[in-house]
Design an enzyme around this catalytic site. Sequence first.
Site, mmCIF file in Angstrom:
data_model
loop_
_atom_site.group_PDB
_atom_site.id
_atom_site.type_symbol
_atom_site.label_atom_id
_atom_site.label_comp_id
_atom_site.label_asym_id
_atom_site.label_seq_id
_atom_site.Cartn_x
_atom_site.Cartn_y
_atom_site.Cartn_z
ATOM 1 N N ASP A 7 75.471 65.806 -3.250
ATOM 2 C CA ASP A 7 75.319 65.045 -4.481
ATOM 3 C C ASP A 7 73.613 65.829 -4.716
ATOM 4 O O ASP A 7 73.305 66.135 -3.898
ATOM 5 C CB ASP A 7 74.739 63.482 -4.177
ATOM 6 C CG ASP A 7 74.247 62.983 -5.280
ATOM 7 O OD1 ASP A 7 74.983 63.006 -6.543
ATOM 8 O OD2 ASP A 7 73.015 62.135 -5.196
ATOM 9 N N GLU A 9 70.225 65.201 -7.180
ATOM 10 C CA GLU A 9 69.229 64.193 -8.082
ATOM 11 C C GLU A 9 68.317 65.733 -8.957
ATOM 12 O O GLU A 9 67.937 66.584 -8.549
ATOM 13 C CB GLU A 9 68.249 63.473 -7.311
ATOM 14 C CG GLU A 9 69.131 62.540 -6.345
ATOM 15 C CD GLU A 9 70.216 61.787 -7.127
ATOM 16 O OE1 GLU A 9 70.091 61.370 -8.454
ATOM 17 O OE2 GLU A 9 70.904 61.217 -6.355
ATOM 18 N N HIS A 57 64.944 57.583 -9.641
ATOM 19 C CA HIS A 57 65.092 58.418 -8.448
ATOM 20 C C HIS A 57 63.842 57.918 -7.498
ATOM 21 O O HIS A 57 63.883 58.154 -6.190
ATOM 22 C CB HIS A 57 64.857 59.950 -8.546
ATOM 23 C CG HIS A 57 65.957 60.577 -9.506
ATOM 24 N ND1 HIS A 57 67.401 60.315 -9.373
ATOM 25 C CD2 HIS A 57 65.914 61.292 -10.493
ATOM 26 C CE1 HIS A 57 68.000 61.009 -9.998
ATOM 27 N NE2 HIS A 57 67.128 61.469 -10.968
ATOM 28 N N HIS A 150 68.468 56.029 -6.621
ATOM 29 C CA HIS A 150 69.364 57.213 -6.342
ATOM 30 C C HIS A 150 68.792 58.191 -5.485
ATOM 31 O O HIS A 150 67.674 58.553 -5.606
ATOM 32 C CB HIS A 150 69.582 57.804 -7.795
ATOM 33 C CG HIS A 150 70.543 57.218 -8.752
ATOM 34 N ND1 HIS A 150 71.949 57.579 -8.936
ATOM 35 C CD2 HIS A 150 70.352 56.168 -9.380
ATOM 36 C CE1 HIS A 150 72.550 56.593 -9.608
ATOM 37 N NE2 HIS A 150 71.613 55.649 -10.046
ATOM 38 N N ASP A 155 73.584 58.821 -1.143
ATOM 39 C CA ASP A 155 74.647 58.733 -2.136
ATOM 40 C C ASP A 155 75.702 59.532 -1.446
ATOM 41 O O ASP A 155 77.041 59.411 -1.902
ATOM 42 C CB ASP A 155 74.316 59.282 -3.562
ATOM 43 C CG ASP A 155 73.374 58.298 -4.285
ATOM 44 O OD1 ASP A 155 73.156 57.276 -3.956
ATOM 45 O OD2 ASP A 155 73.138 58.732 -5.420
#
Length: 228
Positions: A7, A9, A57, A150, A155
């Site tokens: 993942d 961000e 975030h 997040h 995640d």
Amino acid sequence: MREIVLDTETTGFDPQTGDRIVEIGAVELMGHVATGRTYHQYINPERSMPQGAFEIHGLGDEFLADKPKFAEVGRAFLEFIGDAKLVIHNAAFDIKFLNAELSWMKLPQIPWEQAIDTLEIARKRFPGSPASLDALCRRFNIDNTARTLHGALLDSEILAEVYLELIGGRQPDFGLSSANEGSDVSATTHWTPRPRSRPLPSRLTESEAAAHAEFISKLGGNPLWSKT
């Protein structure tokens, strides 16, 4: 089989308009089982963090200011993933950003076919149903209460659980593949017990056998279990 659940961000939605990666998280799977090996890196995006991205975030300019730039970690990231399949939720988004960053470093691009898109898998399995990571956690009863913001590594860990449910649940081989290495039995072979060469002796005592026979004789009606 080695897989990397991944993942990222980012500061926004499009690297071609100036958005950059601010965090990468990845979890290694071997044979669909987490090995405990992870990759996690915060990255200085070399631009200010938009307010909307900060709210999602929780990563601000001050926090990211002393973090390495992607150009400083790109090679190490490629070494970590190697040629493993990349399990990503909405893979097009993450691959787009990763390849943009890699291209600016003049490093090899990640082939699209290297990615396994769990969003696509979920939409095929549950057409018309919500397919976000949170929705899939609810469907599979996976605890994601720690996901207040997040975060790439968290995640990835959650996505690893979702992925295993999407493909039919965790099916570890308990190390049988290594134990059987060099033999004709593969890890996917269904083991079945063989009959004993000699039957086990009866554990009934003579008095117990006599008591049972006496009980059966009193049932009447020629019961099936009295036949030999």
